[in-house]
Motif scaffolding. Structure first.
Motif, PDB file in Angstrom:
ATOM      1  N   SER A 102      12.999  -7.554  30.904  1.00  0.00           N
ATOM      2  CA  SER A 102      12.194  -7.527  29.677  1.00  0.00           C
ATOM      3  C   SER A 102      10.705  -7.620  30.029  1.00  0.00           C
ATOM      4  CB  SER A 102      12.604  -8.694  28.781  1.00  0.00           C
ATOM      5  OG  SER A 102      11.818  -8.723  27.611  1.00  0.00           O
ATOM      6  N   GLY A 103       9.908  -6.764  29.433  1.00  0.00           N
ATOM      7  CA  GLY A 103       8.471  -6.769  29.663  1.00  0.00           C
ATOM      8  C   GLY A 103       8.009  -5.811  30.731  1.00  0.00           C
ATOM      9  N   ASP A 104       8.931  -5.214  31.471  1.00  0.00           N
ATOM     10  CA  ASP A 104       8.560  -4.261  32.523  1.00  0.00           C
ATOM     11  C   ASP A 104       8.004  -2.969  31.933  1.00  0.00           C
ATOM     12  OD1 ASP A 104       8.988  -5.572  34.889  1.00  0.00           O
ATOM     13  OD2 ASP A 104      11.007  -4.783  35.226  1.00  0.00           O
ATOM     14  N   THR A 105       6.974  -2.450  32.584  1.00  0.00           N
ATOM     15  CA  THR A 105       6.506  -1.092  32.329  1.00  0.00           C
ATOM     16  C   THR A 105       6.332  -0.442  33.696  1.00  0.00           C
ATOM     17  OG1 THR A 105       4.139  -1.621  32.444  1.00  0.00           O
ATOM     18  CG2 THR A 105       5.236  -1.859  30.290  1.00  0.00           C
ATOM     19  N   LEU A 106       6.296   0.878  33.710  1.00  0.00           N
ATOM     20  CA  LEU A 106       6.122   1.575  34.984  1.00  0.00           C
ATOM     21  C   LEU A 106       4.785   1.214  35.618  1.00  0.00           C
ATOM     22  CD1 LEU A 106       7.586   5.138  34.300  1.00  0.00           C
ATOM     23  CD2 LEU A 106       8.615   3.235  35.566  1.00  0.00           C
ATOM     24  N   LEU A 107       3.763   1.041  34.787  1.00  0.00           N
ATOM     25  CA  LEU A 107       2.446   0.721  35.329  1.00  0.00           C
ATOM     26  C   LEU A 107       2.454  -0.661  35.994  1.00  0.00           C
ATOM     27  CD1 LEU A 107      -0.488   1.543  35.711  1.00  0.00           C
ATOM     28  CD2 LEU A 107      -1.007   0.540  33.453  1.00  0.00           C
ATOM     29  N   ARG A 108       3.078  -1.639  35.346  1.00  0.00           N
ATOM     30  CA  ARG A 108       3.142  -2.979  35.913  1.00  0.00           C
ATOM     31  C   ARG A 108       3.929  -2.980  37.223  1.00  0.00           C
ATOM     32  NH1 ARG A 108       4.492  -6.781  30.605  1.00  0.00           N
ATOM     33  NH2 ARG A 108       2.458  -6.528  29.569  1.00  0.00           N
ATOM     34  N   ILE A 109       5.045  -2.262  37.221  1.00  0.00           N
ATOM     35  CA  ILE A 109       5.872  -2.196  38.429  1.00  0.00           C
ATOM     36  C   ILE A 109       5.094  -1.536  39.561  1.00  0.00           C
ATOM     37  CG2 ILE A 109       7.972  -1.212  39.436  1.00  0.00           C
ATOM     38  CD1 ILE A 109       9.230  -1.382  36.614  1.00  0.00           C
ATOM     39  N   ALA A 110       4.414  -0.442  39.240  1.00  0.00           N
ATOM     40  CA  ALA A 110       3.653   0.291  40.254  1.00  0.00           C
ATOM     41  C   ALA A 110       2.545  -0.581  40.848  1.00  0.00           C
ATOM     42  CB  ALA A 110       3.071   1.564  39.650  1.00  0.00           C
ATOM     43  N   LYS A 111       1.800  -1.300  39.985  1.00  0.00           N
ATOM     44  CA  LYS A 111       0.721  -2.164  40.471  1.00  0.00           C
ATOM     45  C   LYS A 111       1.266  -3.296  41.337  1.00  0.00           C
ATOM     46  CE  LYS A 111      -2.794  -1.427  36.897  1.00  0.00           C
ATOM     47  NZ  LYS A 111      -3.595  -2.076  35.812  1.00  0.00           N
ATOM     48  N   ARG A 112       2.410  -3.860  40.919  1.00  0.00           N
ATOM     49  CA  ARG A 112       2.986  -4.986  41.655  1.00  0.00           C
ATOM     50  C   ARG A 112       3.325  -4.583  43.080  1.00  0.00           C
ATOM     51  NH1 ARG A 112       8.034  -6.566  38.745  1.00  0.00           N
ATOM     52  NH2 ARG A 112       6.504  -6.692  37.054  1.00  0.00           N
ATOM     53  N   HIS A 113       3.735  -3.341  43.278  1.00  0.00           N
ATOM     54  CA  HIS A 113       4.188  -2.898  44.595  1.00  0.00           C
ATOM     55  C   HIS A 113       3.199  -1.949  45.278  1.00  0.00           C
ATOM     56  CE1 HIS A 113       8.176  -4.731  44.153  1.00  0.00           C
ATOM     57  NE2 HIS A 113       8.134  -4.344  42.898  1.00  0.00           N
ATOM     58  N   GLY A 114       2.047  -1.712  44.644  1.00  0.00           N
ATOM     59  CA  GLY A 114       1.024  -0.878  45.247  1.00  0.00           C
ATOM     60  C   GLY A 114       1.436   0.568  45.419  1.00  0.00           C
ATOM     61  N   ILE A 115       2.141   1.117  44.432  1.00  0.00           N
ATOM     62  CA  ILE A 115       2.601   2.511  44.515  1.00  0.00           C
ATOM     63  C   ILE A 115       2.168   3.259  43.258  1.00  0.00           C
ATOM     64  CG2 ILE A 115       4.557   1.974  45.998  1.00  0.00           C
ATOM     65  CD1 ILE A 115       6.344   1.909  43.594  1.00  0.00           C
TER      66      ILE A 115
END
Length: 569
Positions: A393-406
């Motif tokens: 819950s709360g995930d977005t592609l942008l947040r995931i991408a920033k978290r992993h530097g991709i």
């Protein structure tokens, strides 16, 4: 195939040589009717008869072309008896499954049993009508499939014999793996048993075989063989040194065989198998093993003169202490990705398990030193090119991408996301951590087990839908739907019924992991009630707790359940 905790794994049997034989359809069970000693089949095109022994007969002169066409019918992957589609498989795999699951029903006993003394065995081998039946089947109409099994044995038997010798077990017992799986490490049965020795998860845990999303050690030929050796040794000791009872318990379970001994007041396998208590699969288990052993010891006598045995399994072993992609391993070894996967069948995905402190990896012979030399030069952060992420819950592609530097675009492209704004909670995403990524991880989100298909049952005199539904823990409605019976209650001896749900491929990417809990039975509880409460099947509960179909629950009993995290019932 293994059924229950603490006593699982199946063995197989030999054959029978009756004076004259007609073709026996491998894909269907046969039933000898009382009165006429004829065989009734669900299939109209199977030419079958019996002789005075009461055994189904196999026509040794039946043309191979017809045998091939019948074998192709086993491609239930394309259309099974219940009319539901399942996953497509190869003809070779279909024929393996058909022969592994062959279960004729004999009207009479095993006939005169005599010891085989012209060949040297380190396991007690006898011959009787039931053993000869399977000898004739394996060397007759099922010859092509059994030939493949013999040839595959060359890859595994040297290693298996070495391990069995460490436990002081008969080396001939290694042929149990042939009857269990045809020496296929990806074999997966309707009872959820896996690997060359066909362990179910609960029994595998007892013998230290770990199973999770990343790996299944039941498929590790070496670890599974150690587990099988320990299991057989335990059964042998429990049954006071009787190998026939130990082998039968590998298939039916220790409790089932012990109750049969008490019911018939006999410790003679052949005697307790004449009654109705044991299932046909268990009655055939030992005869199949004896038949396989008889042929394997002198294949030329039975016409197997052109065998091309596979080369023995050989490999180097290295330990990796961090998650490592198998694509990288293949590149460093200078071999294909498929070769690395073949050497490591326990690895279900594209990488060694990320949570493991270390993992023993098999490499082609002679490649360990050059591999380690190159591998140790690669930074730890670059050994894993992908990461598995479960959407919360709360995930977005942008947040995931920033978290992993991709890059978001890379996530979208690799995962083929059509609507980036709609992420499903609980779904799995593969994150490409390095440039030059491929779709390999996405391809391997789905398990690659070679599954057997829907379980079937041949109707006997006196059967009813209610009795059959109770025996297989399904509802009468399910039996009617699966077999297109409508509202008819008419069953005929010899009729074949589907008694389990379709065996389709499972997409494990969307399945949650499980946790173990202990449930205390309350007054009025049934297995069905408990299963509904925790969203698990009654047969799974029986397997996890080694329960028979006729087990009576009592208040205060403890049941082990494997449930989804957060599922408290």
């Amino acid at each position: 195939m293994k059924k229950c905790l603490f006593l699982i794994l199946p063995l197989i049997c030999c054959g029978c040589s009756v004076p004259s034989f007609w073709f026996f359809d491998l894909n269907r069970e046969a039933l000898i009717t009382d009165g006429e000693k004829s065989v009734a089949y669900a299939s109209q095109d199977a030419a079958v008869k019996s002789d005075q022994s009461g055994l189904p007969l196999i026509d040794p002169d039946y043309p191979a072309e017809k045998t091939d066409s019948i074998s192709s019918e086993v491609l239930w992957a394309q259309e099974n008896p219940g009319g539901e589609k399942t996953s497509e498989i190869s003809r070779e795999t279909a024929e393996d499954i058909a022969l592994l699951e062959t279960a004729p029903v004999f009207e009479q006993g095993e006939g005169n049993t005599v010891a085989r003394d012209e060949i040297v065995f380190d396991f007690p081998v006898v011959e009787n009508d039931r053993v000869r039946y399977f000898i004739d089947l394996y060397s007759g109409n099922a010859r092509g499939t059994f030939k493949r099994w013999l040839e595959r044995s060359g890859r595994y038997l040297p290693m298996m014999r070495d391990i069995f010798s460490q436990y002081d077990l008969p080396l001939d017992l290694t042929y149990l793996a042939m009857i269990e799986s045809g020496f296929t490490d990806r074999a997966y049965s309707w009872a959820h048993a896996a690997g060359p020795w066909q362990f179910i998860e609960s029994t595998g845990r007892v013998y230290d075989l770990h199973v999770d999303w990343w790996l299944d050690e039941r498929r590790d030929p070496e670890k599974a063989t150690h587990a099988a050796a320990r299991f057989l040794r335990d059964m042998y000791e429990f049954f006071d040194g009787d190998w026939y009872l130990a082998v039968a318990s590998y298939n039916a379970g220790m409790g089932k065989i012990q109750r049969a001994i008490e019911m018939y007041d006999s410790r003679d396998f052949w005697e307790i198998s004449r009654g109705k208590y044991l299932q046909e699969e268990t009655k055939h288990y030992l005869p199949k093993l004896l038949a396989a052993l008889t042929i394997a010891k002198q294949p030329e006598k039975y016409g197997f003169t052109d065998l091309d045995y596979h080369e023995p399994l050989t490999y180097d072993v290295v330990e990796v202490s961090t998650a490592t992609d198998l694509e990288l391993v293949a590149e460093l070894c200078g071999v294909s990705y498929e070769e690395i996967k073949k050497l490591n069948p326990e690895l279900k995905r594209w990488s060694t398990p990320p949570a493991a402190d270390k993992h023993s990896l098999r490499l082609p012979p002679g490649s360990s030193e050059p591999f380690l030399e190159k591998f140790l030069q690669i930074p730890v952060a670059e050994r894993a090119r992908y990461k598995r992420h479960e959407v919360v819950s709360g995930d977005t592609l942008l947040r995931i991408a920033k978290r992993h530097g991709i890059q978001v675009d890379d996530i979208v492209r690799l995962n083929k996301i059509s609507n980036p704004r709609a992420l499903k909670i609980g779904s799995t995403l593969i994150l490409p951590l390095r440039q030059g990524y491929t779709s390999r991880p996405l391809d391997e989100l789905e398990d690659d087990y070679v599954r057997s298909y829907r379980r079937s049952y041949t109707v006997r005199e006196g059967d009813s839908l209610w009795k059959i539904s109770r025996r297989f823990e399904v509802s009468e409605k399910q039996l009617r739907v699966w077999n297109k019976l409508g509202w008819s209650n008419l069953l005929r001896p010899g009729q074949k019924l589907v008694v389990s749900a379709a065996g389709a491929k499972s997409n494990r990417s969307n399945r949650q992991p499980t946790k173990q809990l202990v449930y205390e039975v309350k007054s009025g509880d049934t297995l069905w009630d408990i299963g509904q409460r925790y969203n698990v099947g009654t047969r799974e509960i029986m397997n996890w707790n080694n329960l028979d179909h006729d087990h009576v629950l009592r208040p205060g009993d403890s049941l082990t359940l494997m449930v989804a995290p957060g599922h408290s019932g």
